[in-house]
Design a protein around this motif. Sequence first.
Motif, PDB file in Angstrom:
ATOM      1  N   GLY A 239       0.811  -1.207   0.000  1.00 30.48           N
ATOM      2  CA  GLY A 239       0.000   0.000   0.000  1.00 30.48           C
ATOM      3  C   GLY A 239       0.844   1.256   0.000  1.00 30.48           C
ATOM      4  O   GLY A 239       1.904   1.323  -0.625  1.00 30.48           O
ATOM      5  N   TYR A 240       0.368   2.250   0.724  1.00 32.64           N
ATOM      6  CA  TYR A 240       1.019   3.563   0.693  1.00 32.64           C
ATOM      7  C   TYR A 240       2.250   3.664   1.582  1.00 32.64           C
ATOM      8  O   TYR A 240       2.943   4.678   1.562  1.00 32.64           O
ATOM      9  N   LEU A 241       2.548   2.630   2.369  1.00 33.18           N
ATOM     10  CA  LEU A 241       3.591   2.779   3.382  1.00 33.18           C
ATOM     11  C   LEU A 241       5.023   2.775   2.853  1.00 33.18           C
ATOM     12  O   LEU A 241       5.800   3.680   3.189  1.00 33.18           O
ATOM     13  N   PRO A 242       5.451   1.797   2.041  1.00 35.99           N
ATOM     14  CA  PRO A 242       6.888   1.671   1.753  1.00 35.99           C
ATOM     15  C   PRO A 242       7.541   2.905   1.149  1.00 35.99           C
ATOM     16  O   PRO A 242       8.709   3.190   1.441  1.00 35.99           O
ATOM     17  N   THR A 243       6.815   3.641   0.324  1.00 34.75           N
ATOM     18  CA  THR A 243       7.431   4.795  -0.337  1.00 34.75           C
ATOM     19  C   THR A 243       7.137   6.106   0.376  1.00 34.75           C
ATOM     20  O   THR A 243       7.442   7.179  -0.156  1.00 34.75           O
ATOM     21  N   ALA A 286       9.955   2.100  -7.720  1.00 32.65           N
ATOM     22  CA  ALA A 286      10.011   2.790  -6.430  1.00 32.65           C
ATOM     23  C   ALA A 286       9.923   1.802  -5.275  1.00 32.65           C
ATOM     24  O   ALA A 286      10.614   1.949  -4.259  1.00 32.65           O
ATOM     25  N   LEU A 287       9.077   0.777  -5.417  1.00 29.16           N
ATOM     26  CA  LEU A 287       8.967  -0.233  -4.370  1.00 29.16           C
ATOM     27  C   LEU A 287      10.288  -0.976  -4.206  1.00 29.16           C
ATOM     28  O   LEU A 287      10.759  -1.177  -3.074  1.00 29.16           O
ATOM     29  N   VAL A 288      10.882  -1.376  -5.318  1.00 27.62           N
ATOM     30  CA  VAL A 288      12.160  -2.087  -5.251  1.00 27.62           C
ATOM     31  C   VAL A 288      13.238  -1.200  -4.635  1.00 27.62           C
ATOM     32  O   VAL A 288      14.056  -1.658  -3.826  1.00 27.62           O
ATOM     33  N   ALA A 289      13.238   0.087  -4.983  1.00 29.89           N
ATOM     34  CA  ALA A 289      14.214   0.998  -4.397  1.00 29.89           C
ATOM     35  C   ALA A 289      14.021   1.134  -2.892  1.00 29.89           C
ATOM     36  O   ALA A 289      14.993   1.283  -2.145  1.00 29.89           O
ATOM     37  N   ALA A 290      12.764   1.055  -2.432  1.00 29.52           N
ATOM     38  CA  ALA A 290      12.478   1.238  -1.011  1.00 29.52           C
ATOM     39  C   ALA A 290      12.775   0.000  -0.185  1.00 29.52           C
ATOM     40  O   ALA A 290      13.283   0.110   0.943  1.00 29.52           O
ATOM     41  N   GLY A 292      14.122  -3.232  -1.579  1.00 34.04           N
ATOM     42  CA  GLY A 292      15.101  -4.172  -2.122  1.00 34.04           C
ATOM     43  C   GLY A 292      14.438  -5.216  -2.990  1.00 34.04           C
ATOM     44  O   GLY A 292      13.336  -5.692  -2.682  1.00 34.04           O
ATOM     45  N   SER A 293      15.083  -5.593  -4.069  1.00 32.23           N
ATOM     46  CA  SER A 293      14.497  -6.581  -4.978  1.00 32.23           C
ATOM     47  C   SER A 293      14.366  -7.951  -4.337  1.00 32.23           C
ATOM     48  O   SER A 293      13.567  -8.778  -4.786  1.00 32.23           O
ATOM     49  N   ASP A 294      15.108  -8.195  -3.275  1.00 26.82           N
ATOM     50  CA  ASP A 294      15.031  -9.488  -2.599  1.00 26.82           C
ATOM     51  C   ASP A 294      13.845  -9.568  -1.644  1.00 26.82           C
ATOM     52  O   ASP A 294      13.655 -10.587  -0.968  1.00 26.82           O
ATOM     53  N   ARG A 295      13.013  -8.520  -1.618  1.00 29.54           N
ATOM     54  CA  ARG A 295      11.841  -8.512  -0.742  1.00 29.54           C
ATOM     55  C   ARG A 295      10.542  -8.362  -1.526  1.00 29.54           C
ATOM     56  O   ARG A 295       9.484  -8.142  -0.918  1.00 29.54           O
ATOM     57  N   VAL A 296      10.598  -8.476  -2.832  1.00 32.80           N
ATOM     58  CA  VAL A 296       9.418  -8.330  -3.668  1.00 32.80           C
ATOM     59  C   VAL A 296       9.164  -9.640  -4.404  1.00 32.80           C
ATOM     60  O   VAL A 296      10.099 -10.263  -4.915  1.00 32.80           O
ATOM     61  N   LEU A 297       7.897 -10.061  -4.458  1.00 35.42           N
ATOM     62  CA  LEU A 297       7.511 -11.279  -5.171  1.00 35.42           C
ATOM     63  C   LEU A 297       6.396 -10.950  -6.156  1.00 35.42           C
ATOM     64  O   LEU A 297       5.605 -10.031  -5.942  1.00 35.42           O
ATOM     65  N   LEU A 298       6.325 -11.710  -7.217  1.00 37.51           N
ATOM     66  CA  LEU A 298       5.332 -11.468  -8.250  1.00 37.51           C
ATOM     67  C   LEU A 298       3.925 -11.695  -7.702  1.00 37.51           C
ATOM     68  O   LEU A 298       3.669 -12.683  -7.016  1.00 37.51           O
ATOM     69  N   GLY A 299       3.008 -10.774  -8.027  1.00 33.81           N
ATOM     70  CA  GLY A 299       1.619 -10.918  -7.616  1.00 33.81           C
ATOM     71  C   GLY A 299       0.681 -10.388  -8.670  1.00 33.81           C
ATOM     72  O   GLY A 299       0.959  -9.360  -9.297  1.00 33.81           O
ATOM     73  N   SER A 300      -0.450 -11.084  -8.885  1.00 35.71           N
ATOM     74  CA  SER A 300      -1.388 -10.681  -9.925  1.00 35.71           C
ATOM     75  C   SER A 300      -2.787 -10.357  -9.409  1.00 35.71           C
ATOM     76  O   SER A 300      -3.542  -9.666 -10.094  1.00 35.71           O
ATOM     77  N   ASP A 301      -3.198 -10.869  -8.248  1.00 39.17           N
ATOM     78  CA  ASP A 301      -4.575 -10.789  -7.763  1.00 39.17           C
ATOM     79  C   ASP A 301      -5.528 -11.530  -8.697  1.00 39.17           C
ATOM     80  O   ASP A 301      -6.667 -11.119  -8.895  1.00 39.17           O
ATOM     81  N   HIS A 302      -5.068 -12.615  -9.246  1.00 40.02           N
ATOM     82  CA  HIS A 302      -5.900 -13.442 -10.131  1.00 40.02           C
ATOM     83  C   HIS A 302      -7.095 -13.974  -9.355  1.00 40.02           C
ATOM     84  O   HIS A 302      -6.949 -14.410  -8.216  1.00 40.02           O
ATOM     85  N   PRO A 303      -8.321 -13.957  -9.932  1.00 37.77           N
ATOM     86  CA  PRO A 303      -8.676 -13.467 -11.265  1.00 37.77           C
ATOM     87  C   PRO A 303      -9.502 -12.180 -11.231  1.00 37.77           C
ATOM     88  O   PRO A 303     -10.288 -11.929 -12.140  1.00 37.77           O
ATOM     89  N   PHE A 304      -9.356 -11.373 -10.181  1.00 32.11           N
ATOM     90  CA  PHE A 304     -10.232 -10.223 -10.010  1.00 32.11           C
ATOM     91  C   PHE A 304      -9.863  -9.070 -10.938  1.00 32.11           C
ATOM     92  O   PHE A 304      -8.721  -8.965 -11.416  1.00 32.11           O
ATOM     93  N   ASP A 305     -10.829  -8.154 -11.150  1.00 33.83           N
ATOM     94  CA  ASP A 305     -10.609  -7.079 -12.113  1.00 33.83           C
ATOM     95  C   ASP A 305      -9.593  -6.057 -11.636  1.00 33.83           C
ATOM     96  O   ASP A 305      -8.995  -5.350 -12.459  1.00 33.83           O
ATOM     97  N   MET A 306      -9.367  -5.940 -10.329  1.00 33.22           N
ATOM     98  CA  MET A 306      -8.338  -5.033  -9.842  1.00 33.22           C
ATOM     99  C   MET A 306      -6.951  -5.665  -9.888  1.00 33.22           C
ATOM    100  O   MET A 306      -5.967  -5.029  -9.510  1.00 33.22           O
ATOM    101  N   GLY A 307      -6.881  -6.905 -10.341  1.00 36.19           N
ATOM    102  CA  GLY A 307      -5.598  -7.549 -10.593  1.00 36.19           C
ATOM    103  C   GLY A 307      -5.162  -7.334 -12.025  1.00 36.19           C
ATOM    104  O   GLY A 307      -5.752  -6.537 -12.772  1.00 36.19           O
TER     105      GLY A 307
END
Length: 349
Positions: A239-243, A286-290, A292-307
């Motif tokens: 959400g709005y926190l990391p950056t 921006a998320l990765v910069a905040a 680190g790339s070692d703390r981010v994982l792929l996410g899609s929110d499948h199968p909802f429309d906000m995904g």
Amino acid sequence: MSGEPSAPVVDVHAHVLLTEVEDEVSGAPGLRAQLELDLLRQGAESSAVSGRMVAERMHRLTDLDARRRDMDAAGVHAQLLSPSPSQYHYWAEPGPAWTVALAANRGVAATVAADPARFHGLGLVPLQHPELAAAALDDALDRGLAGVEISSHAPRPDGGTVELSDPRLEPFWQRAARRGAVIFLHPFGCTLGARLDRFNLANTVGQPVENAVALSHLIFSGVLDRHPELRVLAAHGGGYLPTYLGRSDHAWQVRPDARECAHPPSSYLRGLWFDSLVHTPEALRALVAAVGSDRVLLGSDHPFDMGVTDPVDRLAAAELSAADQHAISTGNAELLGLAPRVGRDRNKQ
């Protein structure tokens, strides 16, 4: 999808709808009141749109063949399945709440067992009844699930609220840390209420707000100090926190009432995990910069429309390094124990 990935790709944000949960709550006292509250908060127009959307996508929430076709089209080999957040049912009293959690755990475990090569799973706990949460977590883990999904808070049937900083949740956090459970933080509903009752603001704005509030409760209360081994994975990129943590760090420096955590709030990002569902290349960078790339994982929110239907392509569009892209799509999932259980032969079911 624009080409074959070089390693198995794992999507950690994908939902299922469990008929066994809905069967348990059908006609239960309290359900109607909760549905009326949801309608008030979301507004009639947004609720109607959401209802049509879910109906149109029901087969993708319940049918594994449809799900696998979506995964193949997106270049995703494995998914971490979590119940639709609408199935938290935090309105329920202790007995029904326990039944809901166990039904969800059984349902997700059965889905994973139908194709363990491609699926991992998360169960539920009755967060509104903290005294039951640790036992429900044990039930999920004992069924072979990776952990559980929780919301940002739990409105109790008696009118109170359980925040993630609630001292009564200490046994739950302790158990999760000791057993290495993945705790997927995915809000459902927003405490801003009817102010967000149009334009889909309850989701578009409310979910990132709730992520920020929930993570702030974990950080400022010292939960992460007491349980540094916790594996908390935040949906929607946190959400709005990391950056925007500079303001939290400033509060920690100047406000004695914001000093229950041992270190500046931004330092805790390195102990949390985040999905990549932030919708633009700029936001993902921006998320990765905040964090680190070692703390981010792929996410899609499948199968909802906000995904999104193309999480791999969106990762590529951020133009991160090859090493960073591999970490987000594959490597970090392996660190959380969520790697595909077999090789990349998608014909194996």
